[in-house]
Motif scaffolding. Structure first.
Motif, PDB file in Angstrom:
ATOM      1  N   LEU A 108       0.847  -1.009   0.016  1.00  0.00           N
ATOM      2  CA  LEU A 108      -0.316   0.237  -0.136  1.00  0.00           C
ATOM      3  C   LEU A 108       0.722   1.428  -0.269  1.00  0.00           C
ATOM      4  O   LEU A 108       2.053   1.430   0.133  1.00  0.00           O
ATOM      5  N   ALA A 109       0.556   2.504  -0.458  1.00  0.00           N
ATOM      6  CA  ALA A 109       0.711   3.337  -0.242  1.00  0.00           C
ATOM      7  C   ALA A 109       0.065   4.465   0.209  1.00  0.00           C
ATOM      8  O   ALA A 109      -1.138   4.330   0.698  1.00  0.00           O
ATOM      9  N   ALA A 110       0.436   5.843   0.897  1.00  0.00           N
ATOM     10  CA  ALA A 110      -0.297   6.629   1.495  1.00  0.00           C
ATOM     11  C   ALA A 110       0.214   8.257   0.881  1.00  0.00           C
ATOM     12  O   ALA A 110       1.240   8.544   0.859  1.00  0.00           O
ATOM     13  N   THR A 111      -0.854   8.852   0.742  1.00  0.00           N
ATOM     14  CA  THR A 111      -0.510  10.299   0.393  1.00  0.00           C
ATOM     15  C   THR A 111      -1.944  11.780   1.408  1.00  0.00           C
ATOM     16  O   THR A 111      -2.763  11.205   1.273  1.00  0.00           O
ATOM     17  N   ILE A 133       1.910   0.054   4.555  1.00  0.00           N
ATOM     18  CA  ILE A 133       2.491   0.877   3.944  1.00  0.00           C
ATOM     19  C   ILE A 133       3.680   1.524   3.474  1.00  0.00           C
ATOM     20  O   ILE A 133       4.535   1.539   4.604  1.00  0.00           O
ATOM     21  N   SER A 167       7.715   6.761  -3.626  1.00  0.00           N
ATOM     22  CA  SER A 167       5.784   6.651  -3.609  1.00  0.00           C
ATOM     23  C   SER A 167       5.582   6.763  -5.352  1.00  0.00           C
ATOM     24  O   SER A 167       4.819   6.698  -5.971  1.00  0.00           O
ATOM     25  N   ALA A 203       3.411   4.365  -7.231  1.00  0.00           N
ATOM     26  CA  ALA A 203       1.963   5.106  -8.154  1.00  0.00           C
ATOM     27  C   ALA A 203       1.841   4.759  -9.858  1.00  0.00           C
ATOM     28  O   ALA A 203       1.130   4.512 -10.267  1.00  0.00           O
ATOM     29  N   GLN A 254       0.424   2.064  -9.754  1.00  0.00           N
ATOM     30  CA  GLN A 254      -1.017   1.890  -9.876  1.00  0.00           C
ATOM     31  C   GLN A 254      -0.692   1.049  -8.720  1.00  0.00           C
ATOM     32  O   GLN A 254      -2.358   0.342  -8.297  1.00  0.00           O
ATOM     33  N   THR A 255      -0.275   0.795  -7.491  1.00  0.00           N
ATOM     34  CA  THR A 255      -0.297   0.316  -6.238  1.00  0.00           C
ATOM     35  C   THR A 255      -1.371   1.269  -5.447  1.00  0.00           C
ATOM     36  O   THR A 255      -1.447   2.666  -5.226  1.00  0.00           O
ATOM     37  N   CYS A 286      -3.052   3.591  -2.732  1.00  0.00           N
ATOM     38  CA  CYS A 286      -2.807   4.336  -2.434  1.00  0.00           C
ATOM     39  C   CYS A 286      -3.973   5.134  -1.623  1.00  0.00           C
ATOM     40  O   CYS A 286      -5.052   5.466  -2.184  1.00  0.00           O
ATOM     41  N   GLY A 291      -6.609   9.313  -4.318  1.00  0.00           N
ATOM     42  CA  GLY A 291      -6.798   7.993  -3.906  1.00  0.00           C
ATOM     43  C   GLY A 291      -6.640   7.007  -4.917  1.00  0.00           C
ATOM     44  O   GLY A 291      -7.488   7.354  -6.168  1.00  0.00           O
TER      45      GLY A 291
END
Length: 462
Positions: free
Chosen positions: A87-90, A140, A321, A325, A328-329, A331, A340
């Protein structure tokens, strides 16, 4: 004598000739040429390889956006469903530095009271979603604080947001925690506050070391002061430092840009970005020349190319990051105006600050969800591989149909002749000119293949 209308008999259905494979592929190819992915003939510059007007993306099977309460209900369904392991987060900060001319038109000046209120709202946003995400125990791997100018937020409030993310989200042990911002904001106090909160990477917009160019863009620090701040930050060794240098600025010369880049390389940051000032499709001949010069300077260094326009100068720089992106992980979005991606759905949090502040404490202030198009998995593969400048054509055939590589031949033939790409075995690699047009080539591939699959994958006749 009256005119006699002689009826023409309609031939039986079984006598109407069926469309041949050649006819079907020809019909596809004629339509594909209208997509804007074929370069125009030019003897002047690679900067003019494509039309001056950017062509809208060709979306296959697009569904209507989901808005309002239905969007918030859909978000709840998406976040409660099993997510991918990575996962990623913004976290979006919509505030801009006061007195600057090059910030976005929607940037909001941040006062102390507004800064604190915004941090409180984002923390509520993180805590609510974090409680649901932690149940899946998916780590994440990259958390990025972006937006207009995130470092315009008060240091204590930005630190509170980072600390809340570390407490309430499941971050991987080596999670890359990036804060984007401007060099002039990197005071010793801010650096200490953010590194203590857990930030391990800064991605900073330098623009230029040339004071007249900086002043024309409304930057506060002159070139010498910016260089001193950056040098001090790099020498601390506490965090990974990535620096973005802009090419194509008004009145910027090849000599001044080369001097800026050589100065930056000598300072030994962990990463370097070459950032275009104007959209590529504006046909800036000087802008392409500057990119070409920058690519040549970087090729003569020991820096390692990570992606188009980005180099790692030390082993510490990963740029996770951006890479995640591109793949298309999934987010997770937090903050006003954040975007997201979950299960192919683009999730847009409201960009109205008043709505965000009044809603974030009660529910996720999702304004819109864009459902995935029929070609989103194909787009995922093409985007992730083109980002790292190597597209596996044979792999496309294995994943999406053996005819795809053959169907691409007319397009690739034009790109090779225009010296935008080269083919090495079954791998497509952009040239320097292709790297300049990287986004256009990527979208062109997706549009071309999307149309091909939509039209039933006609047998290639090339």
């Amino acid at each position: 004598m009256p005119n006699l209308q002689v009826p023409v008999p309609t031939p039986p259905r079984n006598m109407i000739p069926e469309e041949t494979p050649v006819d079907a592929f020809t019909r596809f190819f004629r339509k594909a040429k209208s997509l804007g992915c074929f370069p125009q003939a030019t003897d002047t510059s690679y900067a003019c390889a494509f039309s001056g007007e950017e062509t809208p993306p060709y979306a296959v099977g697009s569904q209507a956006p989901v808005t309002g309460q239905r969007a918030r209900a859909l978000w709840s369904t998406l976040i409660d469903a099993p997510l991918d392991q990575s996962l990623a987060a913004t976290i979006c900060v919509p505030f801009g530095a006061s007195g600057t001319m090059d910030k976005g038109a929607d940037a909001i000046p941040a006062g102390d009271a507004l800064s604190a209120a915004y941090a409180d709202a984002v923390i509520c946003d993180i805590m609510r979603d974090g409680a649901r995400i932690r149940q899946q125990d998916n780590p994440i791997h990259a958390l990025v604080v972006s937006g207009e100018t995130p470092t315009a937020l008060a240091a204590r409030d930005l630190a509170r947001i980072i600390e809340a993310a570390r407490r309430n989200l499941t971050l991987a042990n080596d999670c890359e925690i990036t804060v984007e911002g401007r060099i002039a904001d990197m005071t010793p106090e801010r650096i200490r506050a953010l590194t203590r909160a857990g930030v391990n990477r800064f991605s900073l917009s330098l623009l230029s070391f040339q004071t007249p160019l900086r002043q024309a863009a409304g930057r506060r620090a002159d070139g010498k002061h910016a260089a001193n701040i950056l040098s001090d930050l790099i020498e601390t060794g506490q965090v990974t430092v990535n620096v973005g240098l802009t090419y194509g600025l008004p009145n910027q010369t090849t000599a001044s840009f080369r001097k800026d880049l050589e100065t930056l390389v000598a300072m030994k940051p962990d990463g370097i970005d070459l950032v275009p000032h104007a959209p590529i499709h504006t046909h800036g001949l000087d802008q392409y020349a500057l990119f070409e010069e920058g690519a040549a300077v970087m090729a003569a260094t020991t820096c390692r190319r990570i992606s188009a326009g980005h180099w790692a100068c030390t082993p510490r720089e990963r740029n996770l990051s951006a890479l995640l992106a591109g793949r298309q992980t999934p987010c997770l979005p937090f903050g006003c105006g954040a975007e997201g991606l979950v299960e192919g759905h683009r999730v847009l949090v409201t960009d109205r600050l008043e709505d965000y502040l009044s809603t974030a404490g009660r529910e996720k202030p999702v304004a819109m969800v864009l459902p995935p198009t029929d070609n989103h998995r194909l787009a995922h593969v093409v985007t992730s591989q083109m980002q790292t400048l190597a597209l596996d054509l044979a792999g496309l055939g294995r994943s999406f149909g053996d005819s795809l590589p053959m169907a691409l031949l007319p397009l690739l033939h034009c790109w090779v002749n225009a010296r935008l790409v080269r083919i090495e075995g079954h791998i497509l690699r952009p040239t320097t000119a292709g790297e300049y047009w990287h986004a256009t080539l990527t979208h062109g591939l997706i549009d071309y293949l999307s149309l091909y699959t939509e039209m039933g994958c006609p047998e290639p006749c090339v």
